[in-house]
Design a protein around this motif. Sequence first.
Motif, PDB file in Angstrom:
ATOM      1  N   ASP A 230      41.852 -86.619  26.526  1.00 12.89           N
ATOM      2  CA  ASP A 230      43.144 -87.217  27.188  1.00 12.89           C
ATOM      3  C   ASP A 230      43.323 -86.765  28.775  1.00 12.89           C
ATOM      4  OD1 ASP A 230      45.623 -87.967  28.240  1.00 12.89           O
ATOM      5  OD2 ASP A 230      47.058 -87.170  26.408  1.00 12.89           O
ATOM      6  N   PRO A 231      42.811 -87.310  29.683  1.00 19.85           N
ATOM      7  CA  PRO A 231      43.169 -86.604  31.163  1.00 19.85           C
ATOM      8  C   PRO A 231      44.578 -86.601  31.540  1.00 19.85           C
ATOM      9  CG  PRO A 231      41.762 -88.569  31.404  1.00 19.85           C
ATOM     10  CD  PRO A 231      41.888 -88.305  30.126  1.00 19.85           C
ATOM     11  N   GLY A 232      45.272 -87.695  31.084  1.00 21.72           N
ATOM     12  CA  GLY A 232      46.750 -87.817  31.256  1.00 21.72           C
ATOM     13  C   GLY A 232      47.416 -86.366  31.094  1.00 21.72           C
ATOM     14  N   GLN A 233      46.922 -85.686  29.780  1.00 21.35           N
ATOM     15  CA  GLN A 233      47.450 -84.418  29.610  1.00 21.35           C
ATOM     16  C   GLN A 233      47.190 -83.267  30.582  1.00 21.35           C
ATOM     17  OE1 GLN A 233      45.339 -81.894  27.695  1.00 21.35           O
ATOM     18  NE2 GLN A 233      46.838 -80.666  26.403  1.00 21.35           N
ATOM     19  N   TRP A 234      45.954 -83.389  30.977  1.00 19.78           N
ATOM     20  CA  TRP A 234      45.548 -82.459  32.001  1.00 19.78           C
ATOM     21  C   TRP A 234      46.432 -82.550  33.259  1.00 19.78           C
ATOM     22  CZ3 TRP A 234      39.725 -83.876  32.823  1.00 19.78           C
ATOM     23  CH2 TRP A 234      38.828 -83.907  31.490  1.00 19.78           C
ATOM     24  N   ALA A 235      46.528 -83.935  33.822  1.00 18.91           N
ATOM     25  CA  ALA A 235      47.334 -84.049  34.844  1.00 18.91           C
ATOM     26  C   ALA A 235      48.777 -83.621  34.942  1.00 18.91           C
ATOM     27  CB  ALA A 235      47.012 -85.536  35.259  1.00 18.91           C
TER      28      ALA A 235
ATOM     29  N   ASP B  43      39.697 -67.858  23.410  1.00 18.48           N
ATOM     30  CA  ASP B  43      40.978 -68.097  23.274  1.00 18.48           C
ATOM     31  C   ASP B  43      42.124 -67.070  23.504  1.00 18.48           C
ATOM     32  OD1 ASP B  43      40.487 -70.841  23.076  1.00 18.48           O
ATOM     33  OD2 ASP B  43      40.913 -70.903  20.813  1.00 18.48           O
ATOM     34  N   ASN B  44      41.494 -65.885  23.130  1.00 16.87           N
ATOM     35  CA  ASN B  44      42.351 -64.751  22.949  1.00 16.87           C
ATOM     36  C   ASN B  44      42.152 -63.737  24.287  1.00 16.87           C
ATOM     37  OD1 ASN B  44      40.036 -63.720  22.473  1.00 16.87           O
ATOM     38  ND2 ASN B  44      40.579 -62.207  20.902  1.00 16.87           N
ATOM     39  N   GLN B  45      41.551 -64.448  25.275  1.00 17.67           N
ATOM     40  CA  GLN B  45      40.915 -63.757  26.608  1.00 17.67           C
ATOM     41  C   GLN B  45      41.470 -64.527  27.579  1.00 17.67           C
ATOM     42  OE1 GLN B  45      37.133 -61.883  26.498  1.00 17.67           O
ATOM     43  NE2 GLN B  45      36.591 -62.910  24.886  1.00 17.67           N
ATOM     44  N   VAL B  46      42.396 -65.239  27.772  1.00 15.98           N
ATOM     45  CA  VAL B  46      42.939 -66.275  28.772  1.00 15.98           C
ATOM     46  C   VAL B  46      43.936 -65.178  29.660  1.00 15.98           C
ATOM     47  CG1 VAL B  46      44.519 -68.166  29.182  1.00 15.98           C
ATOM     48  CG2 VAL B  46      42.945 -68.209  27.230  1.00 15.98           C
ATOM     49  N   LYS B  47      43.911 -65.368  30.955  1.00 14.66           N
ATOM     50  CA  LYS B  47      44.598 -64.745  31.950  1.00 14.66           C
ATOM     51  C   LYS B  47      46.039 -65.130  31.464  1.00 14.66           C
ATOM     52  CE  LYS B  47      41.082 -63.954  35.476  1.00 14.66           C
ATOM     53  NZ  LYS B  47      40.001 -64.491  34.722  1.00 14.66           N
ATOM     54  N   THR B  48      46.776 -63.977  31.806  1.00 15.70           N
ATOM     55  CA  THR B  48      48.320 -64.202  31.353  1.00 15.70           C
ATOM     56  C   THR B  48      49.022 -64.913  32.788  1.00 15.70           C
ATOM     57  OG1 THR B  48      49.102 -62.220  32.271  1.00 15.70           O
ATOM     58  CG2 THR B  48      48.357 -62.220  29.935  1.00 15.70           C
TER      59      THR B  48
ATOM     60  N   ARG C 114      36.664 -79.036  22.911  1.00 14.05           N
ATOM     61  CA  ARG C 114      35.847 -80.013  22.397  1.00 14.05           C
ATOM     62  C   ARG C 114      36.572 -81.327  22.510  1.00 14.05           C
ATOM     63  NH1 ARG C 114      31.268 -76.781  18.876  1.00 14.05           N
ATOM     64  NH2 ARG C 114      30.742 -75.402  20.454  1.00 14.05           N
ATOM     65  N   LYS C 115      37.867 -81.393  22.263  1.00 15.25           N
ATOM     66  CA  LYS C 115      38.698 -82.522  21.978  1.00 15.25           C
ATOM     67  C   LYS C 115      38.983 -83.276  23.252  1.00 15.25           C
ATOM     68  CE  LYS C 115      41.133 -80.768  17.791  1.00 15.25           C
ATOM     69  NZ  LYS C 115      42.724 -80.479  17.407  1.00 15.25           N
ATOM     70  N   GLY C 116      38.677 -82.720  24.147  1.00 22.01           N
ATOM     71  CA  GLY C 116      38.973 -83.078  25.535  1.00 22.01           C
ATOM     72  C   GLY C 116      40.518 -83.105  26.168  1.00 22.01           C
ATOM     73  N   LEU C 117      41.060 -81.676  25.451  1.00 22.73           N
ATOM     74  CA  LEU C 117      42.230 -81.264  25.892  1.00 22.73           C
ATOM     75  C   LEU C 117      42.339 -79.983  26.513  1.00 22.73           C
ATOM     76  CD1 LEU C 117      44.245 -82.522  22.566  1.00 22.73           C
ATOM     77  CD2 LEU C 117      44.182 -83.594  24.804  1.00 22.73           C
ATOM     78  N   LEU C 118      43.509 -79.710  27.092  1.00 21.29           N
ATOM     79  CA  LEU C 118      43.658 -78.366  27.440  1.00 21.29           C
ATOM     80  C   LEU C 118      44.244 -77.682  26.652  1.00 21.29           C
ATOM     81  CD1 LEU C 118      45.415 -78.633  31.222  1.00 21.29           C
ATOM     82  CD2 LEU C 118      42.877 -78.630  30.506  1.00 21.29           C
TER      83      LEU C 118
ATOM     84  N   LEU D 268      49.606 -71.099  32.175  1.00 22.73           N
ATOM     85  CA  LEU D 268      50.179 -71.884  33.130  1.00 22.73           C
ATOM     86  C   LEU D 268      51.619 -71.986  33.197  1.00 22.73           C
ATOM     87  CD1 LEU D 268      47.554 -74.863  33.021  1.00 22.73           C
ATOM     88  CD2 LEU D 268      47.478 -72.941  34.656  1.00 22.73           C
ATOM     89  N   GLN D 269      52.159 -72.102  32.142  1.00 20.02           N
ATOM     90  CA  GLN D 269      53.824 -72.182  32.372  1.00 20.02           C
ATOM     91  C   GLN D 269      54.233 -70.987  32.811  1.00 20.02           C
ATOM     92  OE1 GLN D 269      54.344 -73.469  28.128  1.00 20.02           O
ATOM     93  NE2 GLN D 269      54.336 -75.783  28.805  1.00 20.02           N
ATOM     94  N   GLY D 270      53.571 -69.584  32.190  1.00 17.51           N
ATOM     95  CA  GLY D 270      54.491 -68.511  32.774  1.00 17.51           C
ATOM     96  C   GLY D 270      54.018 -68.288  34.120  1.00 17.51           C
TER      97      GLY D 270
END
Length: 559
Positions: A141-146, A373-378, A404-408, A416-418
Motif C-alpha cells: 500500500d504505497p498510499g499509506q507510505w505517501a 524494530d527496537n532500534q528505530v531512531k526516536t 515484507r507486507k509492503g507497509l511502513l 515520524l509522528q514524534g
Amino acid sequence: MKLSPGHQPFCFLCRLVKSKLRSLHDILPSGFLKEKISDLVNLASIVLFLLWISPQPSFPMSQKTKAGEEISFKNIHFLEPADSRQIRLLKASRVIPSRQQLNWQKRELAAFIHFGMNTFTDKELGEGTEDPALFNPVAFDPGQWARVLKEAGFKMIIITAKHHDGFCLWPTEVTDYSVKKSLWKQGGGDVIKEVAAACREEGLAFGFYLSPWDRHEKTYGTPAYNEFFCTQLKELLTNYGPVAEVWFDGYCGEGPGRWKQEYDWSSYYELIRRLQPEAAIAISGPDVRWVGNESGLARETEWSVLPLSLPKEDLTRLSRGKTSLDRIFQPLNLMGEDLGSREKILSARALFWYPAEVDVSIRPGWFYHQSQDNQVKTGDELFKIYLKSVGRNSVLLLNVPPNRKGLLADEDIHALQGFKRLIDTSFKKDLAAGARVRSSSTAAGQPVDSIIDNYSGKYWLAANNKKPAVIELKLKEKSTFNCLELQEEITLGQRIEAFKLENWDGKSWRKIGNGTTVGYRRLITFPEISASRLRLVITSSRSAPALKKLGLYKLAASL
C-alpha cells in the motif's frame, strides 16, 4: 582624430627617419645608393604615413573584470588568470542554482524508500541470484507510505527501482528479473506505477534510485550494458509521469562475469535532460552531491559553491560553449571537510553550484529487518539530525523502509509522528516577528524589514560589502529562545562566510552564538537566553550580504 602629414607626432617620426637616412649619405661611398638617398627619404615618409593612419588591432591590457556590475549571475563561473582576488570573490558570490536545483532545495525533506528483493531475503546487499518468486508484499500500500510521509512534513519520495542485485520493481522489457516473475499479483504488478500514483494523489514529488551496478545482468562489464541501462532509464523516465529527482550512487562492483563496468554517464544525463528536464540528477550527477557520510550530518561549514574540478581542456571547451557540463561531468569524490573555502575557490579554474544531500536511515539498515524494530531512531534523534542537515544548508533524505507486507512499520510511523511534533512545536512561533529592525546599510528597494515580514520574493540586501554588516533588532517583548534561523537569498548566490548573534545586557554587546555559512537555511542553537535587544553581525561575506529570513525560536527538544 583625423591624421594628416602635418600632424605633430607624424612629423616628428618623419624628421627622425630623414635624419637617420641622411646620416648614411656621409658614410656611403659615391654611387647608386648615395644618389638615391633622397628617394629613400621620401619613400620612408610615405610608408610611415600609411602605417600611422591604418586601423590597428586592439589588444586589451588585461582580461580582468573591471567592476562587480559586469559579473553576471550564472550556474558556472570561470576564473581567469588575470582575475584579482576581489574579482574571484565576486564571481564566487554570483554563482547561483539552476531552476532544478532551487526547486530541489526548497523541498528540504525527502523520503528514501529502500524496498525490493533484500526486503524478503533479510539482506542489505543481494547477489543477483535470488528467486524472483520471493518478492510478494501481500498488503502492499504505497498510499499509506505517501499519507504518513506527507503528514510528517516530507515533500518527495524516492523509491529504489533497482538495487545492486538487479531485481526491478517495474516490468522492464529488457530482463525477466523483475516483478513479472514474482508471485505478487501473479506477475502483473508494477511497484513504480503505484508509488508514482500515490505521490500524485498526495501532492508529493516523485523520484527514483536506479543502481548502475547490476549483479544479475550478464552484459554488465561490456559496452552493451550501457545500452541496457539506458533502456531501463528511458522506461522509468517516460512511463510514470513527472520525475523530480534521479538518484545514482557511485558503486561499481563486479557483475556475474566478474567484470566491472565503465559507466557512460554522459548518455545517462542526456537522456534525463531530454525526457525529464525538471529532474535533478543526484549524487553521481551534476546537480546534487552526496554530503559524504550516512550519519545524517552536514558540515558546520557547508558551501553550495564549489570548485569545478575537471581537466583543463574540458574546462576550456566548456568556457567557450563548445560542450556542456553534462557531456564532460564525471562523479566527484567530495569527502573532505573543506570544499568551498576562500582558499579553495581562489585557486580554482571554475566554480559551480553543487549543493549537498544528506542521506540517513531511520533504522541501522537501509532495508527492513524485523530484528531492528527496537532500534528505530526516536523523534528526538530525527529532530537533531534535521537541525544538522536541513539546518546546515542541505536537504535531508531520510530512509524509511517498508516491511515484507509492503507497509511502513508502526515503530517507524511513531518515530515520524514524534519528529513532526517537534518541528511544528519548535518553529510554530517566530519570536522575531514584529520586531523593530534596522541595518548598517541597505540597498535601495531592499529594506531590512523583509527578513522578519517573510514576504515571498522580498529580501534585505546591504548597500555594499563594508564589514561588518550589522542588523539590530528590538523585540516586541523580552523573550526566551535558543535557536537562530537565517536564510540567504540564494538566487543572488551564497555569500556569507561568518556571522555572530549578540544581545545587549544593558552595558555591552555579548555573543550568544556564531556560525560560518548560511546558504538556503541555517539553524544555530545555543543555551537558552532571555533578551529583547539583539544584533546580527555579519563579519565576513564574499560580496554585499542578502538575507531573506531571520527567525528566533525556542526549541521543543532538549539539545
